[in-house]
Design a protein around this motif. Structure first.
Motif, short mmCIF file in Angstrom:
data_model
loop_
_atom_site.label_atom_id
_atom_site.label_comp_id
_atom_site.label_asym_id
_atom_site.label_seq_id
_atom_site.Cartn_x
_atom_site.Cartn_y
_atom_site.Cartn_z
N ASP A 1 43.02 10.20 82.00
CA ASP A 1 43.87 11.36 81.78
C ASP A 1 43.14 12.42 80.97
OD1 ASP A 1 46.66 12.57 81.68
OD2 ASP A 1 46.29 12.33 79.54
N GLY A 2 43.34 13.70 81.32
CA GLY A 2 42.70 14.78 80.57
C GLY A 2 43.54 16.03 80.58
N ASN B 1 46.20 7.65 78.28
CA ASN B 1 47.10 8.48 79.07
C ASN B 1 47.88 9.42 78.16
OD1 ASN B 1 47.80 8.85 81.88
ND2 ASN B 1 47.78 6.63 82.06
N GLY B 2 48.78 10.21 78.79
CA GLY B 2 49.82 10.92 78.08
C GLY B 2 49.42 12.04 77.16
N LEU B 3 48.23 12.66 77.37
CA LEU B 3 47.83 13.76 76.50
C LEU B 3 48.76 14.95 76.65
CD1 LEU B 3 43.95 13.72 76.92
CD2 LEU B 3 45.19 13.47 74.75
N ALA B 4 49.17 15.52 75.52
CA ALA B 4 49.99 16.73 75.51
C ALA B 4 49.99 17.27 74.09
CB ALA B 4 51.41 16.45 75.99
N TRP B 5 50.35 18.56 73.97
CA TRP B 5 50.44 19.21 72.67
C TRP B 5 51.78 19.90 72.53
CZ3 TRP B 5 45.97 18.01 74.86
CH2 TRP B 5 44.93 17.56 74.03
N LEU C 1 49.37 11.15 72.60
CA LEU C 1 48.45 10.29 73.35
C LEU C 1 49.18 8.98 73.62
CD1 LEU C 1 45.46 9.43 74.24
CD2 LEU C 1 45.23 8.58 71.90
N SER C 2 48.98 8.42 74.82
CA SER C 2 49.61 7.14 75.11
C SER C 2 48.60 6.14 75.65
CB SER C 2 50.76 7.30 76.12
OG SER C 2 50.28 7.59 77.42
N ASP C 3 49.00 4.89 75.63
CA ASP C 3 48.28 3.82 76.32
C ASP C 3 49.28 3.17 77.25
OD1 ASP C 3 46.92 1.44 77.13
OD2 ASP C 3 45.72 1.50 75.30
N GLY D 1 59.71 0.86 81.98
CA GLY D 1 58.51 1.52 82.44
C GLY D 1 57.40 1.60 81.41
N ARG D 2 56.28 2.18 81.88
CA ARG D 2 55.09 2.37 81.04
C ARG D 2 54.82 3.86 80.91
NH1 ARG D 2 50.74 1.24 83.59
NH2 ARG D 2 51.53 0.95 85.71
N PRO D 3 54.40 4.34 79.73
CA PRO D 3 54.21 5.78 79.54
C PRO D 3 52.93 6.28 80.20
CG PRO D 3 53.55 4.61 77.56
CD PRO D 3 54.09 3.58 78.51
#
Length: 302
Positions: A112-113, A160-164, A173-175, A209-211
């Motif tokens: 993820d990026g 995963n899950g990068l956001a600001w 940030l997620s795993d 679910g998974r993030p």
């Protein structure tokens, strides 16, 4: 929480083949077009929102995440590193390697990026064999001057899950590995690009679910694709789940806001190897009644 049943559309022309692993949707406002990738197919796809015309470019290796610089050149996180990719009208893609970390193990790639609000590109790595549950993944920052950082967050299985947040002062940030299922928040220094004070923001072991991939709306709420649960989940800035939207796919993978008013959530999805339905692997669009915070381009020139 009972999921909402909003209208969900297939945002593709009829007859398109599904993605195996659709990821990294990016809305290009000047073009009124959506871009995304199919990781194992090594393709970047584009769909014109006005004409529904779809275009695809094939890369030499798996591509997992993309952003753009101000001139429209793609910055892509792939198997062996970060690449500048020029997409031609002749459906050819020319690639140039920009940087690469020293991978601690074989068979790794970027995952993820996304860019922060200042245009720094962040992307994480993972071992491609998810069954191994190997925490050798790390998170990297690629600055506007073309410098790739040392690992800034390590010990990740499936980054995963990068956001600001809208003002950029909180980083998420997620795993998404089944053994983790966590979303973290960090205080983010917008001047230096340094995240600090890591804490658990949302524990999806308490939900379905998974993030997976995520986006943030103008209210500062964090939307995550609940992979394996067929849901979009929205968490308020204090980490409270306040909305759940049902999707007609099993494995939604990443979302982004787009459309002329940034009021549409575009959602990519993964097609399961077994038991897939007619929508799995396709691109979806849903209007949740809120607007998204605009995503930043890469601040450097590729």
């Amino acid at each position: 929480m009972q999921p909402e049943t909003l209208a969900v559309e297939r945002f593709e022309a009829a007859g398109q083949a599904p993605c195996e692993v659709g990821e990294s949707p990016v809305w290009r406002e000047p073009e009124q077009a959506l871009y995304w990738v199919d990781i194992p197919a090594r393709t970047i796809a584009r769909l014109d929102a006005g004409t529904a015309k779809r275009t695809e470019w094939r890369l030499p290796e798996k591509v997992a995440c993309i952003t753009f610089d101000r001139h429209g050149t793609v910055l892509a996180g792939c198997e062996t590193g970060l690449f500048a990719v020029t997409l031609s009208t002749a459906l050819e893609a020319s690639v140039r390697k920009l940087a690469a970390p020293v991978f601690p193990l074989p068979n790794m790639r970027f995952n993820d990026g996304r860019c922060d609000r200042q245009g720094r590109f962040w992307a994480g790595t993972m071992v491609q064999d998810m069954a191994a549950a190997n925490p050798s993944g790390s998170l990297f920052r690629y600055d506007a001057d073309g410098t790739l950082s040392a690992p800034i967050v390590d010990g990740l299985i499936v980054q995963n899950g990068l956001a600001w947040s809208p003002h950029g002062t909180t980083m998420y940030l997620s795993d998404s590995h089944p053994a983790r299922r966590l979303v973290w928040a960090f205080d983010y220094d917008v001047e230096t690009g340094e995240p600090r004070n890591r804490r658990i923001f949302a524990d999806l072991n308490q939900f379905a679910g998974r993030p997976d991939g995520a986006a943030v709306d103008t209210d500062g709420c964090y939307w995550t694709c609940a992979n394996d649960a067929g849901l979009l989940l929205r968490f308020t800035p204090d980490g409270r789940l306040d909305r759940s939207i049902a999707l007609p796919v099993t494995k939604p993978s990443m979302c982004t806001f787009g459309g002329r008013e940034l009021d549409t959530l575009f959602v990519t999805s993964i097609r399961p190897a077994n038991g897939a339905n007619e929508h799995d692997g396709h691109l979806l669009a849903v209007r949740p009644g809120v607007r998204g915070a605009p995503e930043s381009n890469y601040a450097g020139v590729l």
